[in-house]
Design a protein around this motif. Structure first.
Motif, PDB file in Angstrom:
ATOM      1  N   GLN A 272       4.925  -5.188 -12.651  1.00 19.98           N
ATOM      2  CA  GLN A 272       4.061  -4.611 -13.680  1.00 19.98           C
ATOM      3  C   GLN A 272       2.716  -5.324 -13.753  1.00 19.98           C
ATOM      4  O   GLN A 272       1.681  -4.715 -14.029  1.00 19.98           O
ATOM      5  CB  GLN A 272       4.761  -4.684 -15.036  1.00 19.98           C
ATOM      6  CG  GLN A 272       4.015  -4.033 -16.177  1.00 19.98           C
ATOM      7  CD  GLN A 272       3.943  -2.514 -16.022  1.00 19.98           C
ATOM      8  OE1 GLN A 272       4.830  -1.898 -15.437  1.00 19.98           O
ATOM      9  NE2 GLN A 272       2.885  -1.904 -16.546  1.00 19.98           N
TER      10      GLN A 272
ATOM     11  N   GLY B 261      -0.177  -2.539 -10.481  1.00 16.79           N
ATOM     12  CA  GLY B 261       1.162  -2.026 -10.707  1.00 16.79           C
ATOM     13  C   GLY B 261       1.529  -0.742 -10.003  1.00 16.79           C
ATOM     14  O   GLY B 261       1.510  -0.644  -8.776  1.00 16.79           O
ATOM     15  N   SER B 262       1.843   0.271 -10.798  1.00 20.69           N
ATOM     16  CA  SER B 262       2.330   1.532 -10.265  1.00 20.69           C
ATOM     17  C   SER B 262       1.281   2.266  -9.450  1.00 20.69           C
ATOM     18  O   SER B 262       1.619   3.066  -8.572  1.00 20.69           O
ATOM     19  CB  SER B 262       2.828   2.430 -11.403  1.00 20.69           C
ATOM     20  OG  SER B 262       1.777   2.702 -12.312  1.00 20.69           O
ATOM     21  N   GLU B 263      -0.010   2.018  -9.712  1.00 14.16           N
ATOM     22  CA  GLU B 263      -1.061   2.663  -8.917  1.00 14.16           C
ATOM     23  C   GLU B 263      -0.949   2.270  -7.449  1.00 14.16           C
ATOM     24  O   GLU B 263      -1.240   3.075  -6.551  1.00 14.16           O
ATOM     25  CB  GLU B 263      -2.447   2.300  -9.445  1.00 14.16           C
ATOM     26  CG  GLU B 263      -3.583   2.991  -8.706  1.00 14.16           C
ATOM     27  CD  GLU B 263      -4.955   2.501  -9.112  1.00 14.16           C
ATOM     28  OE1 GLU B 263      -5.936   2.967  -8.489  1.00 14.16           O
ATOM     29  OE2 GLU B 263      -5.055   1.664 -10.036  1.00 14.16           O
TER      30      GLU B 263
ATOM     31  N   VAL C  38       1.728   1.811  -5.770  1.00 15.38           N
ATOM     32  CA  VAL C  38       2.739   2.674  -5.165  1.00 15.38           C
ATOM     33  C   VAL C  38       2.180   4.066  -4.937  1.00 15.38           C
ATOM     34  O   VAL C  38       2.407   4.684  -3.893  1.00 15.38           O
ATOM     35  CB  VAL C  38       4.002   2.727  -6.045  1.00 15.38           C
ATOM     36  CG1 VAL C  38       5.034   3.679  -5.457  1.00 15.38           C
ATOM     37  CG2 VAL C  38       4.608   1.332  -6.205  1.00 15.38           C
ATOM     38  N   SER C  39       1.404   4.562  -5.868  1.00 17.86           N
ATOM     39  CA  SER C  39       0.902   5.932  -5.760  1.00 17.86           C
ATOM     40  C   SER C  39      -0.031   6.115  -4.574  1.00 17.86           C
ATOM     41  O   SER C  39      -0.128   7.216  -4.024  1.00 17.86           O
ATOM     42  CB  SER C  39       0.192   6.350  -7.059  1.00 17.86           C
ATOM     43  OG  SER C  39      -1.034   5.651  -7.221  1.00 17.86           O
TER      44      SER C  39
ATOM     45  N   GLU D 285       7.522  -0.034  -3.883  1.00 14.66           N
ATOM     46  CA  GLU D 285       8.350   0.059  -5.085  1.00 14.66           C
ATOM     47  C   GLU D 285       7.599  -0.574  -6.244  1.00 14.66           C
ATOM     48  O   GLU D 285       6.882  -1.563  -6.073  1.00 14.66           O
ATOM     49  CB  GLU D 285       9.690  -0.673  -4.894  1.00 14.66           C
ATOM     50  CG  GLU D 285      10.532  -0.169  -3.743  1.00 14.66           C
ATOM     51  CD  GLU D 285      11.215   1.152  -4.032  1.00 14.66           C
ATOM     52  OE1 GLU D 285      11.269   1.539  -5.224  1.00 14.66           O
ATOM     53  OE2 GLU D 285      11.705   1.789  -3.078  1.00 14.66           O
ATOM     54  N   HIS D 286       7.812  -0.010  -7.441  1.00 17.95           N
ATOM     55  CA  HIS D 286       7.235  -0.578  -8.657  1.00 17.95           C
ATOM     56  C   HIS D 286       8.367  -1.119  -9.516  1.00 17.95           C
ATOM     57  O   HIS D 286       9.418  -0.496  -9.646  1.00 17.95           O
ATOM     58  CB  HIS D 286       6.450   0.483  -9.433  1.00 17.95           C
ATOM     59  CG  HIS D 286       5.848  -0.023 -10.702  1.00 17.95           C
ATOM     60  ND1 HIS D 286       6.240   0.423 -11.949  1.00 17.95           N
ATOM     61  CD2 HIS D 286       4.904  -0.970 -10.919  1.00 17.95           C
ATOM     62  CE1 HIS D 286       5.544  -0.210 -12.875  1.00 17.95           C
ATOM     63  NE2 HIS D 286       4.731  -1.049 -12.282  1.00 17.95           N
TER      64      HIS D 286
ATOM     65  N   ALA E 247       9.508  -3.182 -13.255  1.00 16.05           N
ATOM     66  CA  ALA E 247       9.128  -3.532 -14.622  1.00 16.05           C
ATOM     67  C   ALA E 247       8.743  -5.000 -14.693  1.00 16.05           C
ATOM     68  O   ALA E 247       9.011  -5.792 -13.780  1.00 16.05           O
ATOM     69  CB  ALA E 247      10.285  -3.237 -15.569  1.00 16.05           C
TER      70      ALA E 247
END
Length: 267
Positions: A132, A176-178, A180-181, A187-188, A190
């Motif tokens: 995260q 973080g999740s960006e 992965v996108s 993998e993302h 927590a």
């Protein structure tokens, strides 16, 4: 799991568990800069252990103290002559070669900053887990430099040329999740879970078929291939796998409707 003595505070902490070696960059006062004393040597020693020990089938690279790796030390780089910087960079190329050319899979667990050469360290790995609080940045142009750390190879392979151009020219942070996108991470996780997820994935790799994983890695290292190159690569590599103990075990497990128990032989 066994660990080097905490009292000695090695630059790279080494832990082993069920076929996985975990290498933790341990210079939090420098945000785990690759130029921190002992970091390069510790990483190279751990990766050599991965290659030489047939019981080790995967590795994890991570960082202590809330950072993955901040890259190079700007003070040292600014104080060095062109020849001194070239010598240091030449030495460092062997780190990225060792990661990329290994037949064994390496997982990066990234929490906190992965800047500059630290981004290169993560991107060279086969699987990247972004926590995260992970922040990736190809930060070279921010300080008047150009990317190194094998990023002209690893970034296009991960995110494509257009996205690589944006990351390199504008030095934007990717969090973080960006990550992965856009394909920078796989993998993302927590907050606080990047390392546990990386350990889970590495243990899964360690229980899998070592030779097919290694051949897949070797093939992807040559991507993109032409049709003829792809057909030639499969003819050079697949027949031997179909004749292996692991394939026979995998086929037997399929017909017996059970999980395969792949062996630890690498030959």
């Amino acid at each position: 799991m066994t660990t080097h003595s905490a009292a000695s505070q090695p630059a790279v902490l080494v832990e082993r568990l069920d076929g996985v070696i975990q290498l933790t960059l341990n210079a939090p006062q420098n945000r785990n800069s690759l130029q921190s004393p002992g970091i390069y040597e510790g990483l190279m020693a751990g990766l050599e252990e991965l290659e030489q020990d047939r019981n080790l089938r995967a590795a994890i690279i991570t960082g202590a103290g809330g950072a993955f790796c901040s890259g190079g030390d700007l003070r040292q780089l600014a104080a060095g002559s062109e020849d001194e910087v070239r010598t240091r960079m030449t030495r460092n190329t062997w780190l990225y070669r060792r990661i990329a050319l290994s037949d064994k899979l390496i997982v990066a667990a990234v929490d906190g900053p992965a800047y500059g050469a630290g981004l290169g360290l993560a991107a060279a790995c086969d699987v990247v887990v972004a926590g995260q609080n992970a922040v990736f940045c190809c930060a070279f142009t921010r300080v008047g430099a150009m990317p190194d750390a094998a990023l002209f190879w690893s970034l296009p392979a991960r995110v494509g040329v257009a996205q690589t151009r944006r990351l390199m020219l504008w030095a934007n942070e990717v969090k973080g999740s960006e990550a992965v996108s856009i394909g920078l991470a796989d993998e993302h996780a927590a907050e606080g879970s990047a390392l546990p997820l990386a350990q889970k994935l590495a243990l899964r790799i360690a229980q899998g078929p070592a030779r097919p994983f290694g051949r897949i890695k070797a093939g992807l290292r040559q991507a993109p291939m032409s049709l003829e190159q792809a057909l030639g690569f499969q003819l050079d590599n697949a027949p031997g796998l179909f004749a292996s103990d692991d394939f026979r075990e995998g086929a037997a497990a399929f017909f017996e409707k059970r999980a395969p128990r792949f062996g630890r032989r690498q030959d």
